[in-house]
Design an enzyme around this catalytic site. Sequence first.
Site, PDB file in Angstrom:
ATOM      1  N   ARG A  92      -5.072 -16.255 -10.986  1.00 19.60           N
ATOM      2  CA  ARG A  92      -6.451 -16.046 -11.426  1.00 19.60           C
ATOM      3  C   ARG A  92      -7.397 -16.707 -10.420  1.00 19.60           C
ATOM      4  NH1 ARG A  92      -4.651 -13.414 -14.419  1.00 19.60           N
ATOM      5  NH2 ARG A  92      -4.889 -13.565 -16.634  1.00 19.60           N
ATOM      6  N   GLN A  93      -8.549 -16.069 -10.226  1.00 16.12           N
ATOM      7  CA  GLN A  93      -9.517 -16.625  -9.268  1.00 16.12           C
ATOM      8  C   GLN A  93     -10.490 -17.563 -10.000  1.00 16.12           C
ATOM      9  OE1 GLN A  93      -8.885 -13.057  -9.319  1.00 16.12           O
ATOM     10  NE2 GLN A  93      -7.328 -13.708  -7.869  1.00 16.12           N
ATOM     11  N   TYR A  94     -10.721 -18.717  -9.374  1.00 18.41           N
ATOM     12  CA  TYR A  94     -11.726 -19.655  -9.870  1.00 18.41           C
ATOM     13  C   TYR A  94     -12.609 -20.079  -8.704  1.00 18.41           C
ATOM     14  CZ  TYR A  94      -8.933 -19.789 -14.060  1.00 18.41           C
ATOM     15  OH  TYR A  94      -8.267 -19.409 -15.188  1.00 18.41           O
ATOM     16  N   TYR A 117       0.823  -1.215   0.000  1.00 17.90           N
ATOM     17  CA  TYR A 117       0.000   0.000   0.000  1.00 17.90           C
ATOM     18  C   TYR A 117       0.859   1.269   0.000  1.00 17.90           C
ATOM     19  CZ  TYR A 117      -4.146  -2.831   0.632  1.00 17.90           C
ATOM     20  OH  TYR A 117      -5.153  -3.733   0.440  1.00 17.90           O
ATOM     21  N   PHE A 125     -17.113 -10.683 -10.641  1.00 18.04           N
ATOM     22  CA  PHE A 125     -15.822 -11.339 -10.657  1.00 18.04           C
ATOM     23  C   PHE A 125     -14.958 -10.553 -11.610  1.00 18.04           C
ATOM     24  CE2 PHE A 125     -13.870 -15.737 -10.338  1.00 18.04           C
ATOM     25  CZ  PHE A 125     -13.877 -15.704  -8.964  1.00 18.04           C
ATOM     26  N   PRO A 135     -19.951 -21.195  -8.648  1.00 18.48           N
ATOM     27  CA  PRO A 135     -20.152 -21.036  -7.199  1.00 18.48           C
ATOM     28  C   PRO A 135     -21.533 -21.498  -6.757  1.00 18.48           C
ATOM     29  CG  PRO A 135     -20.207 -18.889  -8.299  1.00 18.48           C
ATOM     30  CD  PRO A 135     -19.782 -19.903  -9.318  1.00 18.48           C
ATOM     31  N   GLY A 177     -23.958 -19.414 -17.968  1.00 17.02           N
ATOM     32  CA  GLY A 177     -22.611 -19.769 -18.420  1.00 17.02           C
ATOM     33  C   GLY A 177     -21.785 -20.363 -17.293  1.00 17.02           C
ATOM     34  N   VAL A 178     -20.506 -19.973 -17.254  1.00 24.29           N
ATOM     35  CA  VAL A 178     -19.606 -20.515 -16.233  1.00 24.29           C
ATOM     36  C   VAL A 178     -19.889 -19.893 -14.858  1.00 24.29           C
ATOM     37  CG1 VAL A 178     -17.689 -18.894 -16.632  1.00 24.29           C
ATOM     38  CG2 VAL A 178     -17.204 -21.224 -15.833  1.00 24.29           C
ATOM     39  N   TYR A 215     -13.900 -18.791  -3.654  1.00 25.77           N
ATOM     40  CA  TYR A 215     -12.998 -19.076  -4.779  1.00 25.77           C
ATOM     41  C   TYR A 215     -11.566 -19.229  -4.279  1.00 25.77           C
ATOM     42  CZ  TYR A 215     -12.326 -14.035  -4.153  1.00 25.77           C
ATOM     43  OH  TYR A 215     -12.089 -12.795  -3.605  1.00 25.77           O
ATOM     44  N   GLU A 244      -7.665  -7.395   5.654  1.00 23.25           N
ATOM     45  CA  GLU A 244      -6.819  -8.452   5.092  1.00 23.25           C
ATOM     46  C   GLU A 244      -6.037  -9.162   6.200  1.00 23.25           C
ATOM     47  OE1 GLU A 244      -4.856  -6.219   1.939  1.00 23.25           O
ATOM     48  OE2 GLU A 244      -6.840  -5.774   1.137  1.00 23.25           O
TER      49      GLU A 244
HETATM   50  N1  LIG Z   1     -17.636 -16.279  -8.681  1.00 18.10           N
HETATM   51  C1  LIG Z   1     -18.018 -15.532  -9.667  1.00 18.10           C
HETATM   52  O1  LIG Z   1     -18.456 -14.418  -9.438  1.00 18.10           O
HETATM   53  C2  LIG Z   1     -17.925 -16.060 -11.049  1.00 18.10           C
HETATM   54  C3  LIG Z   1     -18.334 -15.257 -12.064  1.00 18.10           C
HETATM   55  N2  LIG Z   1     -18.289 -15.696 -13.327  1.00 18.10           N
HETATM   56  C4  LIG Z   1     -18.715 -14.784 -14.377  1.00 18.10           C
HETATM   57  O2  LIG Z   1     -19.774 -15.391 -15.059  1.00 18.10           O
HETATM   58  C5  LIG Z   1     -19.768 -14.925 -16.393  1.00 18.10           C
HETATM   59  C6  LIG Z   1     -20.115 -16.137 -17.251  1.00 18.10           C
HETATM   60  O3  LIG Z   1     -19.755 -15.888 -18.541  1.00 18.10           O
HETATM   61  P1  LIG Z   1     -19.947 -16.884 -19.748  1.00 18.10           P
HETATM   62  O4  LIG Z   1     -19.835 -18.321 -19.362  1.00 18.10           O
HETATM   63  O5  LIG Z   1     -19.023 -16.405 -20.781  1.00 18.10           O
HETATM   64  O6  LIG Z   1     -21.462 -16.598 -20.116  1.00 18.10           O
HETATM   65  P2  LIG Z   1     -22.092 -16.440 -21.558  1.00 18.10           P
HETATM   66  O7  LIG Z   1     -21.781 -15.087 -22.085  1.00 18.10           O
HETATM   67  O8  LIG Z   1     -21.705 -17.641 -22.355  1.00 18.10           O
HETATM   68  O9  LIG Z   1     -23.638 -16.473 -21.187  1.00 18.10           O
HETATM   69  C7  LIG Z   1     -24.277 -17.671 -20.799  1.00 18.10           C
HETATM   70  C8  LIG Z   1     -25.682 -17.713 -21.325  1.00 18.10           C
HETATM   71  O10 LIG Z   1     -26.460 -16.682 -20.690  1.00 18.10           O
HETATM   72  C9  LIG Z   1     -27.160 -15.935 -21.678  1.00 18.10           C
HETATM   73  N3  LIG Z   1     -27.344 -14.540 -21.261  1.00 18.10           N
HETATM   74  C10 LIG Z   1     -26.388 -13.596 -21.122  1.00 18.10           C
HETATM   75  N4  LIG Z   1     -26.920 -12.424 -20.707  1.00 18.10           N
HETATM   76  C11 LIG Z   1     -28.245 -12.641 -20.597  1.00 18.10           C
HETATM   77  C12 LIG Z   1     -29.338 -11.820 -20.195  1.00 18.10           C
HETATM   78  N5  LIG Z   1     -29.170 -10.527 -19.846  1.00 18.10           N
HETATM   79  N6  LIG Z   1     -30.576 -12.367 -20.171  1.00 18.10           N
HETATM   80  C13 LIG Z   1     -30.761 -13.639 -20.511  1.00 18.10           C
HETATM   81  N7  LIG Z   1     -29.764 -14.473 -20.912  1.00 18.10           N
HETATM   82  C14 LIG Z   1     -28.513 -13.992 -20.952  1.00 18.10           C
HETATM   83  C15 LIG Z   1     -26.253 -16.016 -22.877  1.00 18.10           C
HETATM   84  O11 LIG Z   1     -26.968 -15.770 -24.041  1.00 18.10           O
HETATM   85  P3  LIG Z   1     -26.373 -14.783 -25.158  1.00 18.10           P
HETATM   86  O12 LIG Z   1     -25.023 -15.323 -25.514  1.00 18.10           O
HETATM   87  O13 LIG Z   1     -27.378 -14.843 -26.233  1.00 18.10           O
HETATM   88  O14 LIG Z   1     -26.270 -13.436 -24.507  1.00 18.10           O
HETATM   89  C16 LIG Z   1     -25.740 -17.459 -22.825  1.00 18.10           C
HETATM   90  O15 LIG Z   1     -26.612 -18.386 -23.390  1.00 18.10           O
HETATM   91  C17 LIG Z   1     -18.435 -14.262 -16.639  1.00 18.10           C
HETATM   92  O16 LIG Z   1     -18.675 -12.878 -16.729  1.00 18.10           O
HETATM   93  C18 LIG Z   1     -17.633 -14.563 -15.393  1.00 18.10           C
HETATM   94  O17 LIG Z   1     -16.799 -13.491 -15.024  1.00 18.10           O
HETATM   95  C19 LIG Z   1     -17.874 -16.935 -13.633  1.00 18.10           C
HETATM   96  C20 LIG Z   1     -17.442 -17.790 -12.651  1.00 18.10           C
HETATM   97  C21 LIG Z   1     -17.427 -17.416 -11.286  1.00 18.10           C
END
Ligand SMILES: NC(=O)C1=CN([C@@H]2O[C@H](COP(=O)(O)OP(=O)(O)OC[C@H]3O[C@@H](n4cnc5c(N)ncnc54)[C@H](OP(=O)(O)O)[C@@H]3O)[C@@H](O)[C@H]2O)C=CC1
Length: 401
Positions: free
Chosen positions: A204-206, A95, A392, A279, A274-275, A188, A137
């Site tokens: 990277r965080q997972y 810091y 995230f 969590p 999506g991904v 994560y 922290e």
């Molecule tokens: N701990 C955490 O906070 C975590 C956060 N994440 C976050 O999750 C996100 C996942 O991304 P990813 O796998 O690429 O997702 P995608 O962009 O592949 O989206 C997944 C699905 O959701 C649909 N979708 C997206 N936006 C909307 C909406 N507003 N309304 C309805 N359907 C929607 C998409 O359709 P379409 O493609 O038609 O938009 C797609 O079919 C990332 O931003 C990642 O950072 C991931 C893991 C852990």
Amino acid sequence: MLAPNHRATIDATLPVVAANATAITGRFYERMLGAHPELRNLFNQGNQASGEQKQALAGAVYAYAQHCDTPAAIEPLLNRIAHKHASLGISADMYTIVGRHLMAAIGEILGDAVTAEIAEAWDTVYWRFAGELIAREAVLYQDAGITPASFLREYEVVERVAEGDVAVSLRLAPTDDAPPPAFKPGQYVSVQVELPEISLRQLRQYSLSDAADGKTLRITVKREVGDDARPNGLVSTHLARHAETGSRWLVSNPFGDLALDTGATTPVVMVSAGVGVTPLHAMRRHLARHQPQRRGVFVHVAAHGGRHILKRELDAATQIDDLIVYDAARSEDRLGSDHHHAGRFALAEHAATIVRPDADYYLCGPLPFMTAQRDALLGQGVAAKRVHFEVFGPDLLTATL
Ligand SMILES: NC(=O)C1=CN([C@@H]2O[C@H](COP(=O)(O)OP(=O)(O)OC[C@H]3O[C@@H](n4cnc5c(N)ncnc54)[C@H](OP(=O)(O)O)[C@@H]3O)[C@@H](O)[C@H]2O)C=CC1
């Protein structure tokens, strides 16, 4: 509370600092990483390339300056940053380096407009911000029984499973004989990889994607494919290529403040895309294993079956109702078994299934997805304090306050 003279100076200068915020933080990163190239390991190179890191720091400092006298408003931001920093092994001495270069960057960008009084007020704000984070922290490190110097531990991949076309699940076991740390579903870990192609180490965080079993931790990694605005995910691509069974990786303790309240018995509504499922899947698995009577709903949106991450683990032996939505279903995806709704997901259309009295709602997915679902839940009369989500990656101001 900030002293009245500092508060007045901060309020008077917030607009000009906001107008120049990304220029200031851009210059700050140039200066600091020029003087301390070793710190490049700590910053996500993808976020640096896209400019999101600059926006994140600017947003956080600006939000703190604006709201630091209202702890309830600023608390979630501070907690989120502290957890992320603990997963990165950030130490208190960093810091000092950040403060020196940030104040110098403000001076360089705003020039003579920065009087001694203005410099003093912003220096005070910065050190209050830093002090709050350092204290949080320190507690996180102490509770985990680690220090910033010992925040990584070696794990071996004991199982690797492909998740559709897009992701891979890696089950990790510590290589020493001690069990992995306890964690809450929703937390994560950071994973460190060496990237010789850019002469850097990156963390990277997972999210952990399974409930605790006392022996292993599991992450699920999506290969991030780049576009014009950002490169391919360096770390996810590296892990997809090299994290074979038997390979060894340095992994942090679990952290993260978006976690299931495992002491509660109220219904749990999990909504992911999506991904972002990872969590929430850990929460679902925790409920199945440890609270099988607790009711809930598990909503997941994927493009189609090939992109449906962790699909194979949707067991029915719980009180959780599933609502799986494919918005671009393929001919082989079976409506009624693989998924329950085809087409764009709109929460309001499923309100009768999703909205439950006394429930807590957990959202995870792309930011526009979370914003849309949060708005829809509020529109259904759900109280904002019941809706939990985290951004995230760099914390974007609009998403946290
Ligand atoms: N701990 C955490 O906070 C975590 C956060 N994440 C976050 O999750 C996100 C996942 O991304 P990813 O796998 O690429 O997702 P995608 O962009 O592949 O989206 C997944 C699905 O959701 C649909 N979708 C997206 N936006 C909307 C909406 N507003 N309304 C309805 N359907 C929607 C998409 O359709 P379409 O493609 O038609 O938009 C797609 O079919 C990332 O931003 C990642 O950072 C991931 C893991 C852990």
